[in-house]
Scaffold this active site. Structure first.
Site, PDB file in Angstrom:
ATOM      1  N   GLN A 168     -11.418 -22.833 -18.889  1.00  0.00           N
ATOM      2  CA  GLN A 168     -10.321 -22.218 -19.639  1.00  0.00           C
ATOM      3  C   GLN A 168     -10.547 -20.714 -19.838  1.00  0.00           C
ATOM      4  O   GLN A 168      -9.681 -19.895 -19.512  1.00  0.00           O
ATOM      5  CB  GLN A 168     -10.212 -22.924 -20.993  1.00  0.00           C
ATOM      6  CG  GLN A 168      -9.007 -22.541 -21.812  1.00  0.00           C
ATOM      7  CD  GLN A 168      -9.371 -22.292 -23.275  1.00  0.00           C
ATOM      8  OE1 GLN A 168     -10.153 -23.037 -23.861  1.00  0.00           O
ATOM      9  NE2 GLN A 168      -8.823 -21.258 -23.851  1.00  0.00           N
ATOM     10  N   ILE A 211     -21.387 -27.374 -20.608  1.00  0.00           N
ATOM     11  CA  ILE A 211     -20.612 -28.318 -21.415  1.00  0.00           C
ATOM     12  C   ILE A 211     -20.075 -27.563 -22.630  1.00  0.00           C
ATOM     13  O   ILE A 211     -20.834 -26.890 -23.334  1.00  0.00           O
ATOM     14  CB  ILE A 211     -21.517 -29.487 -21.873  1.00  0.00           C
ATOM     15  CG1 ILE A 211     -22.120 -30.214 -20.662  1.00  0.00           C
ATOM     16  CG2 ILE A 211     -20.750 -30.441 -22.781  1.00  0.00           C
ATOM     17  CD1 ILE A 211     -21.139 -30.916 -19.764  1.00  0.00           C
ATOM     18  N   SER A 231     -21.427 -20.138 -29.676  1.00  0.00           N
ATOM     19  CA  SER A 231     -20.269 -20.796 -30.299  1.00  0.00           C
ATOM     20  C   SER A 231     -20.386 -20.836 -31.817  1.00  0.00           C
ATOM     21  O   SER A 231     -21.502 -20.839 -32.378  1.00  0.00           O
ATOM     22  CB  SER A 231     -20.167 -22.222 -29.758  1.00  0.00           C
ATOM     23  OG  SER A 231     -19.198 -22.955 -30.479  1.00  0.00           O
ATOM     24  N   ASN A 232     -19.234 -20.935 -32.450  1.00  0.00           N
ATOM     25  CA  ASN A 232     -19.195 -21.147 -33.909  1.00  0.00           C
ATOM     26  C   ASN A 232     -19.816 -22.496 -34.282  1.00  0.00           C
ATOM     27  O   ASN A 232     -20.129 -22.725 -35.450  1.00  0.00           O
ATOM     28  CB  ASN A 232     -17.750 -21.052 -34.414  1.00  0.00           C
ATOM     29  CG  ASN A 232     -16.897 -22.226 -33.974  1.00  0.00           C
ATOM     30  OD1 ASN A 232     -16.866 -23.260 -34.634  1.00  0.00           O
ATOM     31  ND2 ASN A 232     -16.194 -22.114 -32.856  1.00  0.00           N
ATOM     32  N   TYR A 263     -24.057 -30.169 -29.052  1.00  0.00           N
ATOM     33  CA  TYR A 263     -23.485 -29.004 -28.368  1.00  0.00           C
ATOM     34  C   TYR A 263     -23.877 -27.723 -29.110  1.00  0.00           C
ATOM     35  O   TYR A 263     -24.361 -26.761 -28.510  1.00  0.00           O
ATOM     36  CB  TYR A 263     -21.965 -29.175 -28.285  1.00  0.00           C
ATOM     37  CG  TYR A 263     -21.207 -27.924 -27.947  1.00  0.00           C
ATOM     38  CD1 TYR A 263     -21.357 -27.317 -26.704  1.00  0.00           C
ATOM     39  CD2 TYR A 263     -20.335 -27.338 -28.874  1.00  0.00           C
ATOM     40  CE1 TYR A 263     -20.647 -26.153 -26.398  1.00  0.00           C
ATOM     41  CE2 TYR A 263     -19.626 -26.193 -28.570  1.00  0.00           C
ATOM     42  CZ  TYR A 263     -19.789 -25.597 -27.337  1.00  0.00           C
ATOM     43  OH  TYR A 263     -19.098 -24.448 -27.042  1.00  0.00           O
ATOM     44  N   LYS A 280     -26.397 -24.400 -28.034  1.00  0.00           N
ATOM     45  CA  LYS A 280     -26.084 -22.966 -28.091  1.00  0.00           C
ATOM     46  C   LYS A 280     -27.167 -22.217 -28.868  1.00  0.00           C
ATOM     47  O   LYS A 280     -27.487 -21.069 -28.559  1.00  0.00           O
ATOM     48  CB  LYS A 280     -24.707 -22.747 -28.721  1.00  0.00           C
ATOM     49  CG  LYS A 280     -23.551 -23.300 -27.877  1.00  0.00           C
ATOM     50  CD  LYS A 280     -23.423 -22.578 -26.551  1.00  0.00           C
ATOM     51  CE  LYS A 280     -22.231 -23.059 -25.750  1.00  0.00           C
ATOM     52  NZ  LYS A 280     -22.058 -22.356 -24.467  1.00  0.00           N
ATOM     53  N   CYS A 337     -10.953 -19.045 -28.536  1.00  0.00           N
ATOM     54  CA  CYS A 337     -10.276 -18.051 -27.692  1.00  0.00           C
ATOM     55  C   CYS A 337      -9.102 -18.699 -26.963  1.00  0.00           C
ATOM     56  O   CYS A 337      -9.302 -19.503 -26.043  1.00  0.00           O
ATOM     57  CB  CYS A 337     -11.258 -17.439 -26.699  1.00  0.00           C
ATOM     58  SG  CYS A 337     -10.532 -16.067 -25.768  1.00  0.00           S
TER      59      CYS A 337
HETATM   60  P1  NAI Z   1     -14.469 -25.126 -20.144  1.00  0.00           P
HETATM   61  O1  NAI Z   1     -15.068 -26.474 -20.363  1.00  0.00           O
HETATM   62  O2  NAI Z   1     -13.021 -25.016 -19.894  1.00  0.00           O
HETATM   63  O3  NAI Z   1     -15.247 -24.408 -18.958  1.00  0.00           O
HETATM   64  C1  NAI Z   1     -16.613 -24.598 -18.692  1.00  0.00           C
HETATM   65  C2  NAI Z   1     -16.806 -24.537 -17.194  1.00  0.00           C
HETATM   66  O4  NAI Z   1     -18.201 -24.766 -16.938  1.00  0.00           O
HETATM   67  C3  NAI Z   1     -16.012 -25.604 -16.436  1.00  0.00           C
HETATM   68  O5  NAI Z   1     -15.206 -25.010 -15.437  1.00  0.00           O
HETATM   69  C4  NAI Z   1     -17.075 -26.504 -15.837  1.00  0.00           C
HETATM   70  O6  NAI Z   1     -16.747 -27.007 -14.555  1.00  0.00           O
HETATM   71  C5  NAI Z   1     -18.269 -25.565 -15.768  1.00  0.00           C
HETATM   72  N1  NAI Z   1     -19.533 -26.310 -15.762  1.00  0.00           N
HETATM   73  C6  NAI Z   1     -19.848 -27.436 -16.458  1.00  0.00           C
HETATM   74  N2  NAI Z   1     -21.076 -27.851 -16.128  1.00  0.00           N
HETATM   75  C7  NAI Z   1     -21.551 -26.981 -15.209  1.00  0.00           C
HETATM   76  C8  NAI Z   1     -22.747 -26.901 -14.479  1.00  0.00           C
HETATM   77  N3  NAI Z   1     -23.736 -27.810 -14.613  1.00  0.00           N
HETATM   78  N4  NAI Z   1     -22.898 -25.868 -13.608  1.00  0.00           N
HETATM   79  C9  NAI Z   1     -21.910 -24.955 -13.432  1.00  0.00           C
HETATM   80  N5  NAI Z   1     -20.735 -24.997 -14.093  1.00  0.00           N
HETATM   81  C10 NAI Z   1     -20.556 -26.002 -14.974  1.00  0.00           C
HETATM   82  O7  NAI Z   1     -14.897 -24.252 -21.416  1.00  0.00           O
HETATM   83  P2  NAI Z   1     -14.248 -22.896 -21.919  1.00  0.00           P
HETATM   84  O8  NAI Z   1     -13.344 -23.198 -23.036  1.00  0.00           O
HETATM   85  O9  NAI Z   1     -13.753 -22.103 -20.779  1.00  0.00           O
HETATM   86  O10 NAI Z   1     -15.527 -22.189 -22.544  1.00  0.00           O
HETATM   87  C11 NAI Z   1     -16.365 -21.373 -21.765  1.00  0.00           C
HETATM   88  C12 NAI Z   1     -17.681 -21.170 -22.492  1.00  0.00           C
HETATM   89  O11 NAI Z   1     -17.443 -20.580 -23.760  1.00  0.00           O
HETATM   90  C13 NAI Z   1     -18.438 -22.458 -22.737  1.00  0.00           C
HETATM   91  O12 NAI Z   1     -19.819 -22.200 -22.580  1.00  0.00           O
HETATM   92  C14 NAI Z   1     -18.146 -22.782 -24.190  1.00  0.00           C
HETATM   93  O13 NAI Z   1     -19.207 -23.497 -24.770  1.00  0.00           O
HETATM   94  C15 NAI Z   1     -17.996 -21.405 -24.792  1.00  0.00           C
HETATM   95  N6  NAI Z   1     -17.082 -21.370 -25.933  1.00  0.00           N
HETATM   96  C16 NAI Z   1     -15.733 -21.456 -25.746  1.00  0.00           C
HETATM   97  C17 NAI Z   1     -14.866 -21.376 -26.812  1.00  0.00           C
HETATM   98  C18 NAI Z   1     -13.384 -21.379 -26.621  1.00  0.00           C
HETATM   99  O14 NAI Z   1     -12.651 -21.033 -27.569  1.00  0.00           O
HETATM  100  N7  NAI Z   1     -12.866 -21.734 -25.436  1.00  0.00           N
HETATM  101  C19 NAI Z   1     -15.375 -21.257 -28.188  1.00  0.00           C
HETATM  102  C20 NAI Z   1     -16.817 -21.193 -28.272  1.00  0.00           C
HETATM  103  C21 NAI Z   1     -17.626 -21.222 -27.179  1.00  0.00           C
HETATM  104  C1  15L Z   2     -16.005 -24.319 -28.901  1.00  0.00           C
HETATM  105  O1  15L Z   2     -17.210 -24.064 -28.895  1.00  0.00           O
HETATM  106  C2  15L Z   2     -15.368 -25.058 -27.780  1.00  0.00           C
HETATM  107  O2  15L Z   2     -15.970 -24.757 -26.552  1.00  0.00           O
HETATM  108  C3  15L Z   2     -13.875 -24.817 -27.692  1.00  0.00           C
HETATM  109  O3  15L Z   2     -13.329 -25.809 -26.832  1.00  0.00           O
HETATM  110  C4  15L Z   2     -13.202 -24.875 -29.046  1.00  0.00           C
HETATM  111  O4  15L Z   2     -13.250 -26.171 -29.546  1.00  0.00           O
HETATM  112  C5  15L Z   2     -13.878 -23.920 -30.012  1.00  0.00           C
HETATM  113  O5  15L Z   2     -15.281 -24.050 -30.018  1.00  0.00           O
HETATM  114  C6  15L Z   2     -13.386 -24.059 -31.448  1.00  0.00           C
HETATM  115  O6  15L Z   2     -14.204 -24.308 -32.337  1.00  0.00           O
HETATM  116  O7  15L Z   2     -12.180 -23.905 -31.671  1.00  0.00           O
END
Ligand code: NAI
Ligand code: 15L
Length: 266
Positions: A14, A74, A111-112, A136, A140, A166
């Protein structure tokens, strides 16, 4: 300043999908990586498939990059085996690769959920003790600890961005506090890449939200000034999203519904 090559891990996810667009003007090349294939490559993009748990593959990935945005892994609560491979081994592999290949600055998507069990009435500084709301969140914290170790031992610079939520706009009541706009996340990444000194700095990944919970004053030296404010969407949320009850986890804890998760066994 235009960077030469920025690596985005987890680029198919995402945030990766958003940042591919917003970081495009800031680099001659975006090297995208994920376990999921990306086929719609733009002219300044390349794709390198890689499981972040594979240490040798991660070395080739990092070689030749002058900045890394580490999103891969993850991103929600899962069982320990999954988290161990992608988030624990993965972050270790990344820091080892960076140590061997020129120490590009790393933006680590923390992450939060490292502090998710704090109540929403509390206001936090980056020095407050961790209170993870699941494995999770623990992973982090491990990532932040690895970044700190590689900074103290080898001088590796990182931004440890404890991202709130985000999304293009806030989607619920909790996000009025946790939201970071894609525009602000992008300017934060570029501030961290270009600041004269980055060190190993925790930054709360939040926009300039009136209802924010987290104090970023220690990171002012980066020169990052978020432009967006969830308040602009507060009226819309009040009108369209039912308000959770005061005892619902989403209204009680900073980590929201993550505090309801079990320890997953499979
Ligand atoms: P997402 O789950 O959409 O994307 C994560 C990507 O990592 C996926 O495309 C997945 O295929 C890839 N992935 C998973 N396992 C893998 C591996 N072993 N090797 C390589 N790639 C792998 O998550 P999102 O929302 O895009 O978040 C991105 C990062 O930001 C994550 O690390 C998440 O923990 C962190 N995050 C995101 C937040 C949000 O608001 N979206 C909030 C807090 C933290
Ligand atoms: C995260 O760490 C997750 O990756 C994201 O999917 C959202 O759930 C976000 O935190 C959140 O707390 O809103």
């Amino acid at each position: 300043m235009k960077m030469k090559r920025i690596l985005i891990t987890g680029a198919a996810g995402q945030l990766g999908t958003i940042l591919r667009e917003t970081l495009k003007p800031h680099a001659e090349e975006l090297r995208l990586s994920d376990i999921t294939e990306i086929t719609d490559l733009g002219p300044n993009e390349s794709f390198v498939p890689c499981d972040i748990a594979d240490g040798e593959a991660v070395k080739s990935l990092v070689e030749g990059c002058d900045g890394v945005v580490h999103l891969g892994g993850i991103s929600v609560e899962k069982n320990f085996d999954l988290i161990e491979a992608a988030n624990l081994r993965g972050v270790y592999n990344l820091y080892e690769a960076a140590r061997l290949y020129g120490q590009p600055r790393i933006i680590f998507a923390s992450s939060n959920h490292t502090i998710g069990y704090y109540r929403q009435e509390q206001r936090l500084k980056h020095t407050d003790p961790f209170k993870p709301d699941g494995l999770y969140g623990v992973s982090k914290i491990f990532g932040e600890a690895v970044a700190s170790l590689y900074h103290d031992k080898f001088g590796q610079e990182s931004a440890l961005v404890r991202i709130g939520s985000c999304t293009p706009k806030p989607e619920n009541w909790r996000m009025l506090s946790t939201w970071i706009s894609p525009r602000d996340f992008t300017s934060l990444i570029m501030a961290a890449f270009t600041a004269p000194r980055l060190g190993c700095t925790v930054v709360w990944g939040q926009s300039a939200n009136d209802m924010g919970w987290w104090d970023n004053s220690h990171a002012a030296f980066l020169g990052w000034v978020p432009q967006d404010n969830s308040q602009d969407y507060a009226e819309e949320i009040r009108r369209t999203v039912p308000r959770p009850g005061p005892e619902d986890s989403v209204a009680k804890y900073q980590g929201g519904v993550f505090t309801d998760e079990p320890i997953h066994q499979s």
